[in-house]
Design a protein around this motif. Structure first.
Motif, PDB file in Angstrom:
ATOM      1  N   SER A  14       0.836  -1.196   0.000  1.00  5.68           N
ATOM      2  CA  SER A  14       0.000   0.000   0.000  1.00  5.68           C
ATOM      3  C   SER A  14       0.870   1.245   0.000  1.00  5.68           C
ATOM      4  CB  SER A  14      -0.931   0.012   1.218  1.00  5.68           C
ATOM      5  OG  SER A  14      -0.190   0.148   2.416  1.00  5.68           O
ATOM      6  N   ILE A  15       0.252   2.349  -0.346  1.00  5.81           N
ATOM      7  CA  ILE A  15       0.894   3.661  -0.287  1.00  5.81           C
ATOM      8  C   ILE A  15       0.071   4.521   0.655  1.00  5.81           C
ATOM      9  CG2 ILE A  15       1.574   5.714  -1.567  1.00  5.81           C
ATOM     10  CD1 ILE A  15       1.791   3.900  -4.055  1.00  5.81           C
ATOM     11  N   SER A  16       0.712   5.051   1.690  1.00  6.88           N
ATOM     12  CA  SER A  16       0.043   5.926   2.658  1.00  6.88           C
ATOM     13  C   SER A  16       0.055   7.357   2.142  1.00  6.88           C
ATOM     14  CB  SER A  16       0.772   5.895   4.003  1.00  6.88           C
ATOM     15  OG  SER A  16       0.811   4.599   4.525  1.00  6.88           O
ATOM     16  N   PHE A  17      -1.035   8.077   2.404  1.00 10.51           N
ATOM     17  CA  PHE A  17      -1.110   9.484   2.046  1.00 10.51           C
ATOM     18  C   PHE A  17      -2.145  10.176   2.923  1.00 10.51           C
ATOM     19  CE2 PHE A  17      -4.348   7.389  -0.402  1.00 10.51           C
ATOM     20  CZ  PHE A  17      -5.385   8.293  -0.534  1.00 10.51           C
ATOM     21  N   GLN A  18      -2.162  11.478   2.890  1.00 13.07           N
ATOM     22  CA  GLN A  18      -3.155  12.263   3.619  1.00 13.07           C
ATOM     23  C   GLN A  18      -4.211  12.700   2.619  1.00 13.07           C
ATOM     24  OE1 GLN A  18      -3.597  13.062   6.960  1.00 13.07           O
ATOM     25  NE2 GLN A  18      -5.509  13.923   6.215  1.00 13.07           N
ATOM     26  N   SER A  19      -5.454  12.189   2.774  1.00 13.49           N
ATOM     27  CA  SER A  19      -6.538  12.624   1.889  1.00 13.49           C
ATOM     28  C   SER A  19      -6.982  14.016   2.326  1.00 13.49           C
ATOM     29  CB  SER A  19      -7.709  11.637   1.943  1.00 13.49           C
ATOM     30  OG  SER A  19      -8.410  11.761   3.161  1.00 13.49           O
ATOM     31  N   ALA A  20      -7.987  14.558   1.674  1.00 14.87           N
ATOM     32  CA  ALA A  20      -8.486  15.885   2.029  1.00 14.87           C
ATOM     33  C   ALA A  20      -9.009  15.924   3.467  1.00 14.87           C
ATOM     34  CB  ALA A  20      -9.586  16.303   1.057  1.00 14.87           C
ATOM     35  N   THR A  21      -9.457  14.758   3.981  1.00 13.72           N
ATOM     36  CA  THR A  21     -10.056  14.751   5.317  1.00 13.72           C
ATOM     37  C   THR A  21      -9.407  13.793   6.306  1.00 13.72           C
ATOM     38  OG1 THR A  21     -11.693  13.140   4.569  1.00 13.72           O
ATOM     39  CG2 THR A  21     -12.326  15.466   4.470  1.00 13.72           C
ATOM     40  N   LEU A  22      -8.879  12.666   5.845  1.00 19.17           N
ATOM     41  CA  LEU A  22      -8.361  11.637   6.746  1.00 19.17           C
ATOM     42  C   LEU A  22      -7.075  11.022   6.215  1.00 19.17           C
ATOM     43  CD1 LEU A  22     -11.695   9.665   7.356  1.00 19.17           C
ATOM     44  CD2 LEU A  22     -10.541  11.129   9.008  1.00 19.17           C
ATOM     45  N   PRO A  23      -6.250  10.465   7.107  1.00 26.69           N
ATOM     46  CA  PRO A  23      -5.130   9.655   6.628  1.00 26.69           C
ATOM     47  C   PRO A  23      -5.687   8.454   5.869  1.00 26.69           C
ATOM     48  CG  PRO A  23      -4.970  10.034   9.006  1.00 26.69           C
ATOM     49  CD  PRO A  23      -6.306  10.522   8.568  1.00 26.69           C
ATOM     50  N   ALA A  24      -4.957   7.997   4.844  1.00 27.89           N
ATOM     51  CA  ALA A  24      -5.480   6.917   4.007  1.00 27.89           C
ATOM     52  C   ALA A  24      -4.343   6.098   3.421  1.00 27.89           C
ATOM     53  CB  ALA A  24      -6.330   7.500   2.880  1.00 27.89           C
ATOM     54  N   THR A  25      -4.703   4.919   2.922  1.00 29.70           N
ATOM     55  CA  THR A  25      -3.802   4.103   2.121  1.00 29.70           C
ATOM     56  C   THR A  25      -4.578   3.588   0.920  1.00 29.70           C
ATOM     57  OG1 THR A  25      -4.293   2.096   3.387  1.00 29.70           O
ATOM     58  CG2 THR A  25      -2.334   3.318   4.035  1.00 29.70           C
ATOM     59  N   VAL A  26      -3.868   3.376  -0.158  1.00 28.34           N
ATOM     60  CA  VAL A  26      -4.422   2.710  -1.324  1.00 28.34           C
ATOM     61  C   VAL A  26      -3.453   1.579  -1.639  1.00 28.34           C
ATOM     62  CG1 VAL A  26      -3.305   4.261  -2.987  1.00 28.34           C
ATOM     63  CG2 VAL A  26      -5.375   3.025  -3.638  1.00 28.34           C
ATOM     64  N   GLY A  27      -4.000   0.396  -1.927  1.00 26.74           N
ATOM     65  CA  GLY A  27      -3.103  -0.726  -2.121  1.00 26.74           C
ATOM     66  C   GLY A  27      -3.720  -1.879  -2.874  1.00 26.74           C
ATOM     67  N   VAL A  28      -2.931  -2.952  -2.967  1.00 28.47           N
ATOM     68  CA  VAL A  28      -3.353  -4.166  -3.662  1.00 28.47           C
ATOM     69  C   VAL A  28      -2.988  -5.370  -2.798  1.00 28.47           C
ATOM     70  CG1 VAL A  28      -3.071  -5.588  -5.725  1.00 28.47           C
ATOM     71  CG2 VAL A  28      -3.045  -3.095  -5.921  1.00 28.47           C
ATOM     72  N   ILE A  29      -3.919  -6.309  -2.709  1.00 29.82           N
ATOM     73  CA  ILE A  29      -3.710  -7.568  -2.008  1.00 29.82           C
ATOM     74  C   ILE A  29      -3.712  -8.682  -3.059  1.00 29.82           C
ATOM     75  CG2 ILE A  29      -4.627  -9.160  -0.280  1.00 29.82           C
ATOM     76  CD1 ILE A  29      -6.070  -6.722   0.968  1.00 29.82           C
ATOM     77  N   SER A  30      -2.657  -9.481  -3.088  1.00 29.59           N
ATOM     78  CA  SER A  30      -2.560 -10.612  -4.010  1.00 29.59           C
ATOM     79  C   SER A  30      -3.372 -11.787  -3.486  1.00 29.59           C
ATOM     80  CB  SER A  30      -1.100 -11.039  -4.168  1.00 29.59           C
ATOM     81  OG  SER A  30      -0.356 -10.016  -4.774  1.00 29.59           O
ATOM     82  N   PRO A  31      -3.698 -12.743  -4.356  1.00 34.35           N
ATOM     83  CA  PRO A  31      -4.456 -13.912  -3.911  1.00 34.35           C
ATOM     84  C   PRO A  31      -3.812 -14.591  -2.700  1.00 34.35           C
ATOM     85  CG  PRO A  31      -4.357 -13.877  -6.291  1.00 34.35           C
ATOM     86  CD  PRO A  31      -3.435 -12.789  -5.805  1.00 34.35           C
ATOM     87  N   GLY A  32      -4.661 -14.963  -1.736  1.00 33.30           N
ATOM     88  CA  GLY A  32      -4.193 -15.621  -0.529  1.00 33.30           C
ATOM     89  C   GLY A  32      -5.121 -15.327   0.632  1.00 33.30           C
ATOM     90  N   GLU A  33      -4.727 -15.784   1.821  1.00 39.40           N
ATOM     91  CA  GLU A  33      -5.488 -15.539   3.048  1.00 39.40           C
ATOM     92  C   GLU A  33      -4.562 -14.869   4.054  1.00 39.40           C
ATOM     93  OE1 GLU A  33      -8.139 -17.961   6.324  1.00 39.40           O
ATOM     94  OE2 GLU A  33      -8.004 -18.736   4.283  1.00 39.40           O
ATOM     95  N   TYR A  34      -5.058 -13.814   4.715  1.00 40.54           N
ATOM     96  CA  TYR A  34      -4.230 -12.964   5.559  1.00 40.54           C
ATOM     97  C   TYR A  34      -4.972 -12.587   6.840  1.00 40.54           C
ATOM     98  CZ  TYR A  34      -2.315 -12.365   0.886  1.00 40.54           C
ATOM     99  OH  TYR A  34      -1.811 -12.595  -0.371  1.00 40.54           O
ATOM    100  N   GLU A  35      -4.195 -12.138   7.836  1.00 42.47           N
ATOM    101  CA  GLU A  35      -4.792 -11.537   9.032  1.00 42.47           C
ATOM    102  C   GLU A  35      -4.137 -10.173   9.231  1.00 42.47           C
ATOM    103  OE1 GLU A  35      -6.006 -12.422  13.653  1.00 42.47           O
ATOM    104  OE2 GLU A  35      -5.065 -13.986  12.467  1.00 42.47           O
ATOM    105  N   PHE A  36      -4.965  -9.140   9.247  1.00 41.57           N
ATOM    106  CA  PHE A  36      -4.505  -7.766   9.400  1.00 41.57           C
ATOM    107  C   PHE A  36      -4.865  -7.255  10.789  1.00 41.57           C
ATOM    108  CE2 PHE A  36      -5.160  -8.198   4.825  1.00 41.57           C
ATOM    109  CZ  PHE A  36      -4.021  -7.600   4.312  1.00 41.57           C
ATOM    110  N   GLY A  37      -4.007  -6.423  11.354  1.00 37.26           N
ATOM    111  CA  GLY A  37      -4.291  -5.749  12.610  1.00 37.26           C
ATOM    112  C   GLY A  37      -4.557  -4.279  12.365  1.00 37.26           C
ATOM    113  N   THR A  38      -5.355  -3.673  13.232  1.00 37.03           N
ATOM    114  CA  THR A  38      -5.659  -2.252  13.099  1.00 37.03           C
ATOM    115  C   THR A  38      -5.153  -1.496  14.323  1.00 37.03           C
ATOM    116  OG1 THR A  38      -7.817  -2.396  14.180  1.00 37.03           O
ATOM    117  CG2 THR A  38      -7.759  -2.752  11.787  1.00 37.03           C
ATOM    118  N   ASN A  39      -4.736  -0.268  14.117  1.00 33.27           N
ATOM    119  CA  ASN A  39      -4.417   0.637  15.221  1.00 33.27           C
ATOM    120  C   ASN A  39      -5.583   1.581  15.451  1.00 33.27           C
ATOM    121  OD1 ASN A  39      -1.806  -0.316  15.795  1.00 33.27           O
ATOM    122  ND2 ASN A  39      -0.994   0.796  14.044  1.00 33.27           N
ATOM    123  N   LYS A  40      -6.087   2.139  14.359  1.00 26.82           N
ATOM    124  CA  LYS A  40      -7.208   3.079  14.404  1.00 26.82           C
ATOM    125  C   LYS A  40      -8.413   2.446  13.717  1.00 26.82           C
ATOM    126  CE  LYS A  40      -4.248   7.146  14.183  1.00 26.82           C
ATOM    127  NZ  LYS A  40      -3.961   8.378  13.471  1.00 26.82           N
TER     128      LYS A  40
END
Length: 93
Positions: A14-40
């Motif tokens: 992913s690429i992190s950036f500051q949108s007009a209103t909130l912090p954001a990321t845009v990215g790509v997930i390849s085929p597979g199964e994953y577990e993601f953690g969140t801070n916010k």
């Protein structure tokens, strides 16, 4: 400032950036199964492809396609799987 993030040996990026209103990321997930953690708190919108997720406290996997979104509380984790390259936009609160 743009920041590149890489997870799961490069299978999710992913690429992190500051949108007009909130912090954001845009990215790509390849085929597979994953577990993601969140801070916010996250709102994840699928831009292309299909993402199937198991959200915290849920027993059933839910599938989201292009234009659909889901939310995940901060300090949580969720499982995600896909059979195709899937692009997303994620905003953080």
């Amino acid at each position: 400032m743009l920041k590149v993030n890489e997870y799961f040996d490069g299978r999710a990026k992913s690429i992190s950036f500051q949108s007009a209103t909130l912090p954001a990321t845009v990215g790509v997930i390849s085929p597979g199964e994953y577990e993601f953690g969140t801070n916010k708190r996250e709102t994840m919108t699928v831009l292309s492809g299909v993402l199937t997720v198991l959200l915290p406290g849920m027993d059933e996997w839910m599938t989201y396609g292009a234009g659909e979104f889901f939310e995940v509380a901060g300090q949580a984790s969720f499982k995600a799987k896909t059979d195709v390259d899937t692009a997303y936009l994620c905003t953080y609160q």
